[in-house]
Scaffold this active site. Sequence first.
Site, PDB file in Angstrom:
ATOM      1  N   ASN A 179     -49.367  37.530  -8.438  1.00 27.63           N
ATOM      2  CA  ASN A 179     -48.288  37.031  -9.304  1.00 27.63           C
ATOM      3  C   ASN A 179     -46.921  37.041  -8.619  1.00 27.63           C
ATOM      4  O   ASN A 179     -46.128  36.120  -8.785  1.00 27.63           O
ATOM      5  CB  ASN A 179     -48.214  37.860 -10.591  1.00 27.63           C
ATOM      6  N   LYS A 184     -55.881  20.918 -34.716  1.00 27.49           N
ATOM      7  CA  LYS A 184     -55.149  21.491 -35.851  1.00 27.49           C
ATOM      8  C   LYS A 184     -53.642  21.417 -35.655  1.00 27.49           C
ATOM      9  O   LYS A 184     -52.884  21.653 -36.589  1.00 27.49           O
ATOM     10  CB  LYS A 184     -55.586  22.966 -35.990  1.00 27.49           C
ATOM     11  N   THR A 238     -64.215  30.831 -20.234  1.00 27.61           N
ATOM     12  CA  THR A 238     -63.147  31.231 -19.297  1.00 27.61           C
ATOM     13  C   THR A 238     -63.638  32.325 -18.348  1.00 27.61           C
ATOM     14  O   THR A 238     -64.553  33.101 -18.697  1.00 27.61           O
ATOM     15  CB  THR A 238     -61.919  31.739 -20.086  1.00 27.61           C
ATOM     16  N   ASP A 239     -62.995  32.429 -17.200  1.00 32.33           N
ATOM     17  CA  ASP A 239     -63.328  33.516 -16.264  1.00 32.33           C
ATOM     18  C   ASP A 239     -62.981  34.878 -16.843  1.00 32.33           C
ATOM     19  O   ASP A 239     -63.476  35.905 -16.363  1.00 32.33           O
ATOM     20  CB  ASP A 239     -62.651  33.312 -14.895  1.00 32.33           C
ATOM     21  N   GLU A 240     -62.136  34.892 -17.884  1.00 27.14           N
ATOM     22  CA  GLU A 240     -61.715  36.180 -18.446  1.00 27.14           C
ATOM     23  C   GLU A 240     -62.867  36.931 -19.110  1.00 27.14           C
ATOM     24  O   GLU A 240     -62.768  38.128 -19.367  1.00 27.14           O
ATOM     25  CB  GLU A 240     -60.563  35.990 -19.443  1.00 27.14           C
ATOM     26  N   ARG A 300     -54.618  35.993  -9.786  1.00 30.55           N
ATOM     27  CA  ARG A 300     -55.310  34.942 -10.534  1.00 30.55           C
ATOM     28  C   ARG A 300     -55.769  33.871  -9.553  1.00 30.55           C
ATOM     29  O   ARG A 300     -55.129  33.660  -8.517  1.00 30.55           O
ATOM     30  CB  ARG A 300     -54.385  34.322 -11.600  1.00 30.55           C
ATOM     31  N   ALA A 349     -62.491  38.670 -25.403  1.00 32.11           N
ATOM     32  CA  ALA A 349     -63.660  39.071 -26.196  1.00 32.11           C
ATOM     33  C   ALA A 349     -64.055  37.968 -27.170  1.00 32.11           C
ATOM     34  O   ALA A 349     -65.246  37.698 -27.380  1.00 32.11           O
ATOM     35  CB  ALA A 349     -63.369  40.372 -26.944  1.00 32.11           C
TER      36      ALA A 349
HETATM   37  P1  NAD Z   1     -53.894  25.443 -25.505  1.00 30.77           P
HETATM   38  O1  NAD Z   1     -53.489  26.675 -26.215  1.00 30.77           O
HETATM   39  O2  NAD Z   1     -52.873  24.690 -24.692  1.00 30.77           O
HETATM   40  O3  NAD Z   1     -54.510  24.390 -26.525  1.00 30.77           O
HETATM   41  C1  NAD Z   1     -55.398  24.762 -27.552  1.00 30.77           C
HETATM   42  C2  NAD Z   1     -55.516  23.576 -28.505  1.00 30.77           C
HETATM   43  O4  NAD Z   1     -56.457  23.921 -29.539  1.00 30.77           O
HETATM   44  C3  NAD Z   1     -54.192  23.216 -29.206  1.00 30.77           C
HETATM   45  O5  NAD Z   1     -54.009  21.826 -29.187  1.00 30.77           O
HETATM   46  C4  NAD Z   1     -54.392  23.733 -30.626  1.00 30.77           C
HETATM   47  O6  NAD Z   1     -53.652  23.011 -31.589  1.00 30.77           O
HETATM   48  C5  NAD Z   1     -55.886  23.552 -30.794  1.00 30.77           C
HETATM   49  N1  NAD Z   1     -56.446  24.417 -31.836  1.00 30.77           N
HETATM   50  C6  NAD Z   1     -56.254  25.759 -31.978  1.00 30.77           C
HETATM   51  N2  NAD Z   1     -56.910  26.202 -33.066  1.00 30.77           N
HETATM   52  C7  NAD Z   1     -57.540  25.126 -33.603  1.00 30.77           C
HETATM   53  C8  NAD Z   1     -58.404  24.954 -34.717  1.00 30.77           C
HETATM   54  N3  NAD Z   1     -58.735  25.979 -35.508  1.00 30.77           N
HETATM   55  N4  NAD Z   1     -58.878  23.718 -34.976  1.00 30.77           N
HETATM   56  C9  NAD Z   1     -58.545  22.665 -34.191  1.00 30.77           C
HETATM   57  N5  NAD Z   1     -57.731  22.774 -33.123  1.00 30.77           N
HETATM   58  C10 NAD Z   1     -57.245  23.987 -32.824  1.00 30.77           C
HETATM   59  O7  NAD Z   1     -55.137  25.855 -24.599  1.00 30.77           O
HETATM   60  P2  NAD Z   1     -55.607  25.378 -23.159  1.00 30.77           P
HETATM   61  O8  NAD Z   1     -54.940  26.179 -22.129  1.00 30.77           O
HETATM   62  O9  NAD Z   1     -55.567  23.910 -23.106  1.00 30.77           O
HETATM   63  O10 NAD Z   1     -57.129  25.865 -23.206  1.00 30.77           O
HETATM   64  C11 NAD Z   1     -58.156  25.010 -23.704  1.00 30.77           C
HETATM   65  C12 NAD Z   1     -59.482  25.713 -23.609  1.00 30.77           C
HETATM   66  O11 NAD Z   1     -59.746  26.073 -22.254  1.00 30.77           O
HETATM   67  C13 NAD Z   1     -59.578  27.002 -24.409  1.00 30.77           C
HETATM   68  O12 NAD Z   1     -60.860  27.088 -24.981  1.00 30.77           O
HETATM   69  C14 NAD Z   1     -59.369  28.093 -23.373  1.00 30.77           C
HETATM   70  O13 NAD Z   1     -59.983  29.282 -23.752  1.00 30.77           O
HETATM   71  C15 NAD Z   1     -60.026  27.453 -22.172  1.00 30.77           C
HETATM   72  N6  NAD Z   1     -59.548  27.902 -20.858  1.00 30.77           N
HETATM   73  C16 NAD Z   1     -58.216  27.822 -20.563  1.00 30.77           C
HETATM   74  C17 NAD Z   1     -57.780  28.201 -19.302  1.00 30.77           C
HETATM   75  C18 NAD Z   1     -56.326  28.085 -18.925  1.00 30.77           C
HETATM   76  O14 NAD Z   1     -55.946  28.534 -17.843  1.00 30.77           O
HETATM   77  N7  NAD Z   1     -55.466  27.479 -19.735  1.00 30.77           N
HETATM   78  C19 NAD Z   1     -58.701  28.680 -18.352  1.00 30.77           C
HETATM   79  C20 NAD Z   1     -60.042  28.756 -18.696  1.00 30.77           C
HETATM   80  C21 NAD Z   1     -60.450  28.356 -19.952  1.00 30.77           C
HETATM   81  P1  TYD Z   2     -51.009  33.986 -18.249  1.00 34.34           P
HETATM   82  O1  TYD Z   2     -50.397  32.700 -17.822  1.00 34.34           O
HETATM   83  O2  TYD Z   2     -50.668  34.551 -19.574  1.00 34.34           O
HETATM   84  O3  TYD Z   2     -52.588  33.789 -18.079  1.00 34.34           O
HETATM   85  P2  TYD Z   2     -53.791  34.904 -18.160  1.00 34.34           P
HETATM   86  O4  TYD Z   2     -53.268  36.137 -18.761  1.00 34.34           O
HETATM   87  O5  TYD Z   2     -54.764  34.214 -19.055  1.00 34.34           O
HETATM   88  O6  TYD Z   2     -54.271  35.060 -16.754  1.00 34.34           O
HETATM   89  O7  TYD Z   2     -50.662  35.079 -17.158  1.00 34.34           O
HETATM   90  C1  TYD Z   2     -51.002  34.891 -15.802  1.00 34.34           C
HETATM   91  C2  TYD Z   2     -50.595  36.127 -15.046  1.00 34.34           C
HETATM   92  O8  TYD Z   2     -49.170  36.235 -15.077  1.00 34.34           O
HETATM   93  C3  TYD Z   2     -51.126  37.401 -15.660  1.00 34.34           C
HETATM   94  O9  TYD Z   2     -51.466  38.329 -14.620  1.00 34.34           O
HETATM   95  C4  TYD Z   2     -49.954  37.932 -16.458  1.00 34.34           C
HETATM   96  C5  TYD Z   2     -48.757  37.469 -15.675  1.00 34.34           C
HETATM   97  N1  TYD Z   2     -47.555  37.188 -16.473  1.00 34.34           N
HETATM   98  C6  TYD Z   2     -46.324  37.783 -16.158  1.00 34.34           C
HETATM   99  O10 TYD Z   2     -46.219  38.545 -15.185  1.00 34.34           O
HETATM  100  N2  TYD Z   2     -45.237  37.497 -16.937  1.00 34.34           N
HETATM  101  C7  TYD Z   2     -45.321  36.662 -18.017  1.00 34.34           C
HETATM  102  O11 TYD Z   2     -44.295  36.443 -18.713  1.00 34.34           O
HETATM  103  C8  TYD Z   2     -46.578  36.046 -18.328  1.00 34.34           C
HETATM  104  C9  TYD Z   2     -46.709  35.122 -19.505  1.00 34.34           C
HETATM  105  C10 TYD Z   2     -47.659  36.344 -17.526  1.00 34.34           C
END
Ligand code: NAD
Ligand code: TYD
Length: 336
Positions: free
Chosen positions: A248, A35, A125-127, A213, A151
């Site tokens: 962190n 999107k 996700t682990d969350e 983390r 959630a």
């Molecule tokens: P991101 O926010 O960088 O990218 C999300 C992508 O999804 C974007 O390109 C956005 O444009 C697209 N998108 C959002 N809504 C959309 C919709 N309605 N239709 C089509 N595209 C849409 O996210 P990320 O960090 O790359 O995470 C990707 C996936 O991995 C997610 O499902 C997230 O929950 C999961 N995940 C992320 C992490 C992490 O540390 N980043 C860890 C575990 C799981």
């Molecule tokens: P984040 O990258 O938002 O990932 P998640 O919340 O999904 O783990 O945050 C990673 C950790 O860093 C989290 O414990 C929150 C902390 N954090 C800060 O301390 N300052 C910040 O500005 C951000 C974005 C995150």
Amino acid sequence: MVEVLVTGGAGFIGSNFVRYALRSHDDWHVTTLDKLTYAGRRENLHDVIDHPRHTFVHDDIGNAAVSAPLVEQSEIVVHFAAETHVDRSIQSAGEFIRTDVEGTFVLLEAARRAARLRRFVQISTDEVYGSVPAGASRETDELKPRNPYAASKAGADRLAYSYWATYNVPVIITRASNNYGPYQFPEKVIPLFVTNAIDDIPVPLYGDGKNVRDWLHVEDHCSALDLLIDAGTSGEVYNVGGGNEVMNVDLTNRILSTLGKPSTLIKPVADRPGHDRRYALDTTKLRGIGWAPRMPFERGLTDTIEWYRTNDWWWRPIKEADPAFRSYYEAQYGRR
Ligand code: NAD
Ligand code: TYD
């Protein structure tokens, strides 16, 4: 050609996965469906967007008129698309429910009709396990998500499972820990702190900075997904963790020292509401089928910092010009 649909392929992990997939599989045709929200960027795919085995479709997963035929023609669906930032979900959760839950529902409905589909990877996700004070979460543990992002992901995770249990859709669910690497939107802690520090802007450390983390390099996440597409068993959940638990405050100090910046740049700010203290994953199940992370955290973090240092063409326009980011960034600073 094997038809592969990657949703959210213009985001951080998705774009790394598209690159990984095109590089690793000569017989894959990859369609990215994205999107292009604030987090999705064509620039993330700049070197592969015109690849002869890649097609880019700009649309919402929730728009069944476009997304359903793409699912129906696919052999493999890797579903990354989501709203992903916890702080944004705390401010406004609506889009998280619409994309992460309802968008997943639209894709799963199409998957029921997809005659050639052999794998639907639900990226969770682990969350979803919630905060883990001690030990490590196993795939069978109870889900206790504690913020609207977590959630909504838990809802999608279990919805995907139900489509396997009820309709035999070949779903697997992966629960990864915090990813890091190139092309991560600079609202997340590592790219935010690295790019701030490069410009001598304070880094806003939440609360006492002692939250933990488990860091996973994005390439290691991609290799796990690649393995699981074939070696995974439908209906099963797989934890994907890097095994690098870092507090962190220690992460912040490592970033600052790597960049040669003083620790006085650390700006303690109010804690995130409901801030999960710790995530940790037991990865015995995935290791049992032959996966192990390859990137040592020390090297991965140094390489990642170097990537942001040498690719400011990528992040400066986001931080300086994108209004959605700017207002968010100002809101963050308002918490000082
Ligand atoms: P991101 O926010 O960088 O990218 C999300 C992508 O999804 C974007 O390109 C956005 O444009 C697209 N998108 C959002 N809504 C959309 C919709 N309605 N239709 C089509 N595209 C849409 O996210 P990320 O960090 O790359 O995470 C990707 C996936 O991995 C997610 O499902 C997230 O929950 C999961 N995940 C992320 C992490 C992490 O540390 N980043 C860890 C575990 C799981
Ligand atoms: P984040 O990258 O938002 O990932 P998640 O919340 O999904 O783990 O945050 C990673 C950790 O860093 C989290 O414990 C929150 C902390 N954090 C800060 O301390 N300052 C910040 O500005 C951000 C974005 C995150």
